[in-house]
Structure formats: structure tokens, C-alpha cells
Scaffold this motif. Structure first.
Motif, PDB file in Angstrom:
ATOM      1  N   LEU A 113      31.689  19.568  15.836  1.00 36.83           N
ATOM      2  CA  LEU A 113      32.814  19.684  16.766  1.00 36.83           C
ATOM      3  C   LEU A 113      32.463  19.085  18.123  1.00 36.83           C
ATOM      4  CD1 LEU A 113      35.661  20.754  17.340  1.00 36.83           C
ATOM      5  CD2 LEU A 113      34.601  22.923  17.997  1.00 36.83           C
ATOM      6  N   PHE A 114      31.284  19.421  18.643  1.00 39.75           N
ATOM      7  CA  PHE A 114      30.877  18.850  19.929  1.00 39.75           C
ATOM      8  C   PHE A 114      30.650  17.347  19.826  1.00 39.75           C
ATOM      9  CE2 PHE A 114      29.894  23.279  21.085  1.00 39.75           C
ATOM     10  CZ  PHE A 114      30.582  23.330  22.287  1.00 39.75           C
ATOM     11  N   GLY A 118      29.678  23.536  14.471  1.00 41.88           N
ATOM     12  CA  GLY A 118      29.700  23.478  15.933  1.00 41.88           C
ATOM     13  C   GLY A 118      29.144  22.175  16.462  1.00 41.88           C
ATOM     14  N   ILE A 119      28.047  21.725  15.878  1.00 38.96           N
ATOM     15  CA  ILE A 119      27.467  20.439  16.280  1.00 38.96           C
ATOM     16  C   ILE A 119      28.450  19.308  15.987  1.00 38.96           C
ATOM     17  CG2 ILE A 119      25.645  18.764  15.745  1.00 38.96           C
ATOM     18  CD1 ILE A 119      23.781  21.217  15.313  1.00 38.96           C
ATOM     19  N   MET A 124      34.133  15.834  19.821  1.00 33.71           N
ATOM     20  CA  MET A 124      34.708  15.852  21.161  1.00 33.71           C
ATOM     21  C   MET A 124      34.049  14.798  22.052  1.00 33.71           C
ATOM     22  SD  MET A 124      35.467  19.909  21.971  1.00 33.71           S
ATOM     23  CE  MET A 124      33.781  20.234  22.367  1.00 33.71           C
ATOM     24  N   GLY A 125      32.727  14.699  21.975  1.00 32.44           N
ATOM     25  CA  GLY A 125      32.019  13.693  22.773  1.00 32.44           C
ATOM     26  C   GLY A 125      32.422  12.279  22.394  1.00 32.44           C
TER      27      GLY A 125
END
Length: 183
Positions: free
Chosen positions: A27-28, A24-25, A31-32
Motif C-alpha cells: 500500500l505504501f 501494508g508495504i 501510494m509512493g
């Protein structure tokens, strides 16, 4: 025996949760990074050097490899139960145990050879070129055998659960809270 089994799988469930959080980290972060790249390119006419290679070689492995075992344990991936659910109990149990043994052998080989590849990449100092610089890639090679090793552990728990229980089970945690189903 069942108590130790439950506690061991509970600990492994926490490890799987850490993998989920890491994915999850990642993925974010990906995306960032992509959003920052688009903003920089469109507003300031500047592109982050090596952005495609960084996403491909750093973010993608972090996003995909740690979550594979979690997806496997939750039954998200297609399984043999789609094909054998109409057969009798003994056939289902036999096919499942045989399939798990074959999968354990295959993933053990993939873990072994993946680890050897990661070690040789580390010794060689493997890197990828991006915008005229070399970025190390070899640390991410270790995610592959670690992911396959975690799949082996999950399959061993599933194999053990099917040996201990009378029911045929395609996932270890029936009730989605990382405990063995007690029949």
C-alpha cells in the motif's frame, strides 16, 4: 490437544501478520508510486511509462490478496451471524458448521484451480504490455491460491474451535491477540 491447537493457531497468526505487513508495504509502495507519478507529470511534464498497468497488475494484488485472511479472521467481512443470532444455540451451531464446510469445499476448489492457473501462467510466461515493454505477471498469479489456501486454514481452525467449544463462535480469536478463546 488444546495446547497444540493454540500453538498452531499462534504460528498461523504470525503468518497472517506477515501478510498484513506485506499488504501494508504494498500500500505504501503504491501510494509512493502514484505520488511520484503525479509529481513527475505536473512538475517535469513526464509520465512514468506504464504506471497504470504497474499499479493494476503489481501493487493491487499485493495490497488486497494477503490481507483477505486477516480481515476474515477479525470478523470484518459480513458473516452469517447477522442472520442467525436470534435463533437458538443448536440451530446457530448447525448452520455455522454446515456453512463452514461448504466454504471450505468452495475455497478448496478455488485454491486448486487457482494454483493450476498460476502454474499454466508460469509455463506460458504470462506478461502484460506497458509502454512498449512486456512485464511478467505470472508470479502474482500465485497470490490467489495462497490467499484462498490461507482462508481454508482459518476456516479449519474456526470449524475446530466450534467443535471443541460449547459456545458458537464466528471468529477464532475472541480477544484479538491470536489465541483461542478458552471458555
Amino acid at each position: 490437544m488444546r495446547e497444540v491447537w493454540l500453538k498452531s493457531y499462534g504460528v498461523f497468526g504470525k503468518v497472517k501478520l506477515l501478510g498484513l505487513i506485506l499488504s501494508g508495504i504494498g500500500l505504501f509502495g503504491m501510494m509512493g508510486f502514484i505520488v511520484l507519478e503525479v509529481i513527475m507529470r505536473n512538475l517535469f511534464n513526464y509520465s512514468i511509462p506504464g504506471n497504470y498497468e504497474i499499479v493494476q497488475n503489481y501493487f493491487m494484488p499485493v495490497v488486497t490478496l494477503p490481507i483477505i485472511v486477516y480481515a476474515f479472521s477479525e470478523g470484518v467481512l459480513p458473516r452469517i451471524n447477522m442472520l442467525i443470532s436470534k435463533f437458538n444455540y443448536k440451530f446457530q451451531k448447525g448452520v455455522l458448521l454446515l456453512l463452514l464446510l461448504v466454504e471450505i469445499v468452495i475455497f478448496t476448489l478455488m485454491t486448486f484451480y487457482g494454483w493450476q492457473y498460476a502454474i499454466s501462467g508460469m509455463e506460458a510466461g504470462d506478461a502484460f504490455p506497458a509502454s512498449g515493454s512486456m512485464y511478467p505477471i505470472y508470479p502474482f498469479y500465485f497470490l490467489i491460491p495462497i490467499g484462498f489456501g490461507m482462508l481454508i486454514i482459518e476456516m479449519v481452525f474456526l470449524f475446530g474451535k466450534n467443535l471443541m467449544d460449547k459456545d458458537v463462535s464466528f471468529t477464532v480469536s475472541e480477544n484479538k491477540n491470536e489465541e483461542l478463546y478458552v471458555s
